[in-house]
Design a protein around this motif. Sequence first.
Motif, PDB file in Angstrom:
ATOM      1  N   ALA A  11      69.190  -8.247  -3.068  1.00  0.00           N
ATOM      2  CA  ALA A  11      67.893  -8.226  -3.735  1.00  0.00           C
ATOM      3  C   ALA A  11      67.620  -6.836  -4.323  1.00  0.00           C
ATOM      4  O   ALA A  11      68.030  -5.815  -3.757  1.00  0.00           O
ATOM      5  CB  ALA A  11      66.790  -8.594  -2.745  1.00  0.00           C
ATOM      6  N   LYS A  71      64.951  -5.230  -4.364  1.00  0.00           N
ATOM      7  CA  LYS A  71      64.014  -4.437  -3.561  1.00  0.00           C
ATOM      8  C   LYS A  71      64.736  -3.483  -2.610  1.00  0.00           C
ATOM      9  O   LYS A  71      64.149  -2.495  -2.154  1.00  0.00           O
ATOM     10  CB  LYS A  71      63.087  -5.349  -2.769  1.00  0.00           C
ATOM     11  CG  LYS A  71      63.778  -6.075  -1.620  1.00  0.00           C
ATOM     12  CD  LYS A  71      62.808  -6.786  -0.699  1.00  0.00           C
ATOM     13  CE  LYS A  71      63.529  -7.351   0.524  1.00  0.00           C
ATOM     14  NZ  LYS A  71      62.623  -7.986   1.480  1.00  0.00           N
ATOM     15  N   ALA A 103      66.281 -18.281  -6.118  1.00  0.00           N
ATOM     16  CA  ALA A 103      64.888 -17.921  -6.393  1.00  0.00           C
ATOM     17  C   ALA A 103      64.364 -16.950  -5.334  1.00  0.00           C
ATOM     18  O   ALA A 103      63.665 -15.973  -5.655  1.00  0.00           O
ATOM     19  CB  ALA A 103      64.017 -19.177  -6.438  1.00  0.00           C
ATOM     20  N   ASP A 104      64.718 -17.186  -4.083  1.00  0.00           N
ATOM     21  CA  ASP A 104      64.250 -16.315  -3.004  1.00  0.00           C
ATOM     22  C   ASP A 104      64.969 -14.970  -3.006  1.00  0.00           C
ATOM     23  O   ASP A 104      64.411 -13.959  -2.582  1.00  0.00           O
ATOM     24  CB  ASP A 104      64.434 -17.008  -1.649  1.00  0.00           C
ATOM     25  CG  ASP A 104      63.394 -18.096  -1.419  1.00  0.00           C
ATOM     26  OD1 ASP A 104      62.482 -18.235  -2.255  1.00  0.00           O
ATOM     27  OD2 ASP A 104      63.503 -18.818  -0.411  1.00  0.00           O
ATOM     28  N   MET A 112      65.908 -13.459  -5.811  1.00  0.00           N
ATOM     29  CA  MET A 112      65.279 -12.724  -6.909  1.00  0.00           C
ATOM     30  C   MET A 112      63.879 -12.237  -6.543  1.00  0.00           C
ATOM     31  O   MET A 112      63.442 -11.182  -6.983  1.00  0.00           O
ATOM     32  CB  MET A 112      65.233 -13.601  -8.168  1.00  0.00           C
ATOM     33  CG  MET A 112      66.594 -13.825  -8.804  1.00  0.00           C
ATOM     34  SD  MET A 112      66.534 -14.619 -10.437  1.00  0.00           S
ATOM     35  CE  MET A 112      66.026 -16.288  -9.990  1.00  0.00           C
ATOM     36  N   SER A 113      63.190 -13.022  -5.700  1.00  0.00           N
ATOM     37  CA  SER A 113      61.834 -12.618  -5.291  1.00  0.00           C
ATOM     38  C   SER A 113      61.848 -11.614  -4.150  1.00  0.00           C
ATOM     39  O   SER A 113      60.828 -10.994  -3.848  1.00  0.00           O
ATOM     40  CB  SER A 113      61.027 -13.845  -4.871  1.00  0.00           C
ATOM     41  OG  SER A 113      61.517 -14.368  -3.637  1.00  0.00           O
ATOM     42  N   GLY A 114      63.006 -11.460  -3.495  1.00  0.00           N
ATOM     43  CA  GLY A 114      63.108 -10.506  -2.400  1.00  0.00           C
ATOM     44  C   GLY A 114      62.895 -11.101  -1.024  1.00  0.00           C
ATOM     45  O   GLY A 114      62.957 -10.387  -0.022  1.00  0.00           O
ATOM     46  N   GLN A 115      62.660 -12.409  -0.944  1.00  0.00           N
ATOM     47  CA  GLN A 115      62.515 -13.039   0.374  1.00  0.00           C
ATOM     48  C   GLN A 115      63.860 -13.081   1.101  1.00  0.00           C
ATOM     49  O   GLN A 115      63.916 -13.049   2.325  1.00  0.00           O
ATOM     50  CB  GLN A 115      61.951 -14.448   0.223  1.00  0.00           C
ATOM     51  CG  GLN A 115      60.509 -14.488  -0.275  1.00  0.00           C
ATOM     52  CD  GLN A 115      59.963 -15.899  -0.312  1.00  0.00           C
ATOM     53  OE1 GLN A 115      59.936 -16.583   0.717  1.00  0.00           O
ATOM     54  NE2 GLN A 115      59.536 -16.348  -1.470  1.00  0.00           N
ATOM     55  N   HIS A 167      72.390 -13.780 -13.422  1.00  0.00           N
ATOM     56  CA  HIS A 167      71.145 -13.105 -13.021  1.00  0.00           C
ATOM     57  C   HIS A 167      71.410 -11.658 -12.620  1.00  0.00           C
ATOM     58  O   HIS A 167      70.546 -10.792 -12.797  1.00  0.00           O
ATOM     59  CB  HIS A 167      70.504 -13.874 -11.874  1.00  0.00           C
ATOM     60  CG  HIS A 167      70.104 -15.273 -12.250  1.00  0.00           C
ATOM     61  ND1 HIS A 167      68.953 -15.559 -12.957  1.00  0.00           N
ATOM     62  CD2 HIS A 167      70.723 -16.470 -12.044  1.00  0.00           C
ATOM     63  CE1 HIS A 167      68.872 -16.859 -13.161  1.00  0.00           C
ATOM     64  NE2 HIS A 167      69.929 -17.437 -12.612  1.00  0.00           N
ATOM     65  N   LYS A 193      68.267  -9.041 -12.543  1.00  0.00           N
ATOM     66  CA  LYS A 193      67.303  -9.642 -11.621  1.00  0.00           C
ATOM     67  C   LYS A 193      67.735  -9.505 -10.158  1.00  0.00           C
ATOM     68  O   LYS A 193      66.910  -9.573  -9.252  1.00  0.00           O
ATOM     69  CB  LYS A 193      67.107 -11.116 -11.975  1.00  0.00           C
ATOM     70  CG  LYS A 193      66.474 -11.324 -13.351  1.00  0.00           C
ATOM     71  CD  LYS A 193      66.366 -12.806 -13.692  1.00  0.00           C
ATOM     72  CE  LYS A 193      65.793 -13.001 -15.088  1.00  0.00           C
ATOM     73  NZ  LYS A 193      65.749 -14.439 -15.466  1.00  0.00           N
TER      74      LYS A 193
END
Length: 330
Positions: free
Chosen positions: A140, A142, A199-200, A202-205, A219, A224
């Motif tokens: 990720a 982040k 999706a998770d 990319m969102s950092g979860q 990606h 991303k």
Amino acid sequence: MAFAPHRSRRSALCATLALSSLALTGTSWAQEPAAQWPSKPIKLIVPYTPGGSTDIVSRTVFEAVGKRLGQPVVIENKPGANSTIGVTQTARAPADGYNFVSVLAAYTVNMSLYKKLPYQPSDLVAVSHVADLPMFLFAANKLPVKNAKELAEYGKKQPLNYASSGTGASAHMIGARWAQENALNAQHVPYNGSAPILADLMSGQVDMLFDPALVPMPHAKSGKIKVLAVASKQRWPGEPDIPTMEEAGFPGFVMNSWVGVLAPKGTPQPIVDKLSKTIAEAVQSPEVKAKLTQLGFGAIGSTPAQFQQLIDQDTAMYKKVIETAKVSID
């Protein structure tokens, strides 16, 4: 009555000659199918859902195999239970040279993941290591890391999680081994399939993921997510700038997933050898090799003995990973 013993001996002699003749005929018959095979369509079970990577690769390769053999190869999808449903069906199928199953490295994982399988490894024989599937380490954005070494150092100090498409999946096993060998504070997060993981991530979860290139790589190229390394022996030709895990500072860390073909025990060896040779010719042909590369696979096409060696090697490796991580489905 005086002649009965002579008749008895004559009958016994005739019976012996008849049995000898049958034995010779049987030997000839056992060797005959290799020259005539295949004389009808071949069935290949894919123990995963239609449209998945195993299904696509199997169809790509065996379309070419069927053309070379002069008979179509009918693909039958039998998903479920981490491939054990389809493998069990093949293990119990007639060993007549018309029943085969396409498997992933998860086949070797299952031997330790399940306390009891509905089949024994000895129920099946190796045919071909069809292709390798390199697994890339994605992270990720982040995370304050630029490479795999920095990620490992970060994971020793901060908790991390790593995702996979389910317990026992290749991504799970590779992540577990990397966490074990580097004393990472890492938690496995199983998902129901691969789609929601991206999706998770990319969102950092999700912090990190070992996965084939096909879906996440675009990606990573768009910024991303990060791609840090590949867990294969050599750099992937399609992404030559991405270092291997060994180059990134983790000697001996080579863990590909793969696709291979098995047959029921008792399938005539000449047929096994003929199919193995045909698969090798197919995957090394320019057209099929290019298609496999586009899908993120590396063409192999091994002998049965080479594939059996890989199965034995990975079975031992995954057993150690599973026992250390205390993973079980039962």
